[in-house]
Enzyme design. Structure first.
Site, mmCIF file in Angstrom:
data_model
loop_
_atom_site.group_PDB
_atom_site.id
_atom_site.type_symbol
_atom_site.label_atom_id
_atom_site.label_comp_id
_atom_site.label_asym_id
_atom_site.label_seq_id
_atom_site.Cartn_x
_atom_site.Cartn_y
_atom_site.Cartn_z
ATOM 1 N N LYS A 231 -9.549 5.049 -0.382
ATOM 2 C CA LYS A 231 -10.527 5.880 0.330
ATOM 3 C C LYS A 231 -11.952 5.344 0.162
ATOM 4 C CE LYS A 231 -7.701 10.009 0.535
ATOM 5 N NZ LYS A 231 -6.448 9.534 -0.103
HETATM 6 C C1 LIG Z 1 -5.184 9.569 0.523
HETATM 7 C C2 LIG Z 1 -4.120 8.696 -0.058
HETATM 8 C C3 LIG Z 1 -2.953 8.361 0.667
HETATM 9 C C4 LIG Z 1 -2.670 8.911 2.050
HETATM 10 O O1 LIG Z 1 -3.503 8.344 3.037
HETATM 11 P P1 LIG Z 1 -3.567 8.978 4.509
HETATM 12 O O2 LIG Z 1 -4.690 8.265 5.188
HETATM 13 O O3 LIG Z 1 -3.854 10.436 4.305
HETATM 14 O O4 LIG Z 1 -2.256 8.738 5.167
HETATM 15 C C5 LIG Z 1 -2.041 7.501 0.082
HETATM 16 N N1 LIG Z 1 -2.235 7.010 -1.169
HETATM 17 C C6 LIG Z 1 -3.329 7.323 -1.902
HETATM 18 C C7 LIG Z 1 -3.461 6.761 -3.270
HETATM 19 C C8 LIG Z 1 -4.317 8.165 -1.377
HETATM 20 O O5 LIG Z 1 -5.397 8.466 -2.121
#
Ligand SMILES: *Cc1c(COP(=O)(O)O)cnc(C)c1O
Length: 465
Positions: A112
């Site tokens: 993120k």
């Molecule tokens: C947020 C997250 C996901 C999921 O990602 P999306 O964009 O919501 O599909 C997967 N793995 C981790 C470690 C995350 O923080």
């Protein structure tokens, strides 16, 4: 670039307004009016560029007209210069045509950061230009909160309040939020569950007077700017492995469908991607959809990959919009029915189109633990419980072994140390720049599960007031 809503009846906006609006006023999500097109020559010209320079080329058409090139370049250089690996998104080989792309070298050790670190700076840039201040309020069960706090800390035009359920996030996750001591960062530990936190935030957004009073805003995963930034690493990864001459496939551990949708966007822009594999844990609404063509809500049960514990994948609506030939009225109907009945069944034609590019695969917690151990035994790589779902799903669903399959590693193993230790016997250490996390001072206030208390907190604490 102009942006339209997936439900067809919200105003058409420029990038800066989409950035600040988040959700469209008709309840839909903003998408670009047209996809920018990258020719084979454009993609070839990305060879040898730094990650920040690839990101610049990918993002520039989406913000053209609102963010000038020099400002965008500064923002991207500044962002990725601060990451913990010189390659920013390094690729590692696990086997023949079996790859992972590590997206955990940002400040909070999850993918993120690759978008939110840019989005925080874009907010700052746009707000400064407009002479505006905002208050961001969000709820987190873990990863999003720390990434959003890191992205917004010390920004003069932003106050950020993040609610987490007291005692129900892991210690690493809590400390990644509460050890940020900046004046504009406000951690609130709510006496309640994650759902309670989310309900409080929703209630706040539904109070329109309050919303205007404090300039309420959000940085959740439906914000178009986050998707846009994520497109860059698909180009980056594919170019390292031979695009445009050679196609590449991606396997993505998914929750809200934001990450893998960014890959779909890259495909629409001309990147040769052969296949997407969507990995889920036991909360497998996406996998069931790709098996049956029916999207059906179920409860959420906690797993060892908590960032994928979702009931509904909100960004899926953006893919649906294209599958329905961008018919906003049809999407509005479909989503209304889905909200009312918990079920969405799409036409056979649309389902067939979705299946051209996508496969889904699920792993339960036992399979996830066994896979962490197996990857460690065969490659020496310690991977986290989200990333490993991408790795295994990619192997299981691979349609053509002559094409490189790249699994996205979405978190550093040290972010989920207990699950990794339990699976592999090895306790993953935090990278050196975070190694004193457990010794740092924390700043957090506790709060009852009560909307009046939340409002009072926000009014009293925001320094923009
Ligand atoms: C947020 C997250 C996901 C999921 O990602 P999306 O964009 O919501 O599909 C997967 N793995 C981790 C470690 C995350 O923080």
């Amino acid at each position: 670039m102009r942006y339209i809503s997936t439900r067809g009846s919200a105003p058409v906006l420029q990038f800066d307004d989409v950035l600040l609006a988040g959700l469209a006023r008709d309840g839909g999500l903003y998408v670009p009016e047209t996809w920018p097109a990258f020719s084979a020559d454009d993609i070839r010209a990305m060879r040898g560029l730094s990650y920040a320079d690839v990101a610049f080329r990918v993002i520039q058409p989406f913000v053209a007209g609102t963010i000038d090139d020099a400002a965008l370049k500064t923002i991207l250089d500044d962002t990725y210069h601060g990451f913990g690996h010189a390659a920013v998104a390094p690729l590692k080989q696990l086997g023949a045509n079996d790859w992972v792309m590590e997206l955990f070298h940002g400040p909070t050790l999850a993918f993120k950061d690759y978008a939110l670190q840019v989005v925080g700076r874009l907010f700052d840039h746009v707000l400064t230009k407009r002479g505006q201040k905002i208050t961001i309020v969000g709820a987190t069960s873990g990863d999003t909160g720390s990434a959003a706090i890191e992205a917004c800390r010390d920004r003069a035009n932003i106050d950020i309040f993040i609610l987490h359920p007291q005692g129900r996030v892991s210690e690493v996750q809590r400390r990644q939020m509460t050890t940020i001591l900046s004046d504009n960062v406000h951690n609130l530990a709510v006496d309640g569950s994650f759902d309670d936190c989310q309900d409080l935030v929703k209630a706040l957004f539904n109070d329109h007077d309050f919303r205007d009073e404090v300039g309420l805003s959000a940085v959740n995963s439906i914000n178009w700017a986050r998707i846009m930034c994520q497109i860059a690493y698909y180009f980056w990864g594919a170019v390292q492995l031979g695009a445009p001459e050679r196609p590449v496939s991606f396997s993505v551990p998914s929750g809200n469908f934001g990450n893998v949708y960014a890959g779909y966007a890259a495909l629409q822009m001309g990147l040769p991607i052969a296949q997407f594999v969507v990995g889920s844990n036991k909360n497998d609404i996406l996998t069931r959809f790709f098996d049956t063509g029916i999207m059906k809500m179920d409860g959420v049960s906690p797993s060892i990959s908590p960032s994928m514990d979702i009931q509904v994948s909100s960004n899926f609506e953006r893919l649906l919009f294209d599958l329905y030939d961008r018919d906003g009225a049809a999407i509005a109907d479909l989503m209304t029915t889905f909200r009312q009945t918990g079920v969405m069944e799409m036409s056979q034609g649309c389902f067939d189109r979705a299946r051209q590019n996508f496969d889904g695969y699920r792993l339960d917690d036992d399979e996830t633990r066994a896979a962490i151990r197996a990857v460690y035994d065969t490659t020496g790589e310690l991977v986290d419980p989200h990333s490993v779902i991408g790795i295994v799903a990619g192997r299981k669903c691979n349609r053509d072994v002559t094409i490189p399959m790249v699994a996205l590693a979405t978190a550093h193993p040290a972010k989920f140390p207990d699950a990794v230790k339990q699976a592999s016997g090895i306790y993953p250490d935090l990278p050196p720049r975070l190694s004193d996390l457990y010794d740092r001072t924390e700043k957090v206030e506790t709060m009852p599960n009560d909307i009046a208390s939340l409002m009072a907190h926000v009014r009293a604490k925001r320094h923009a007031a």
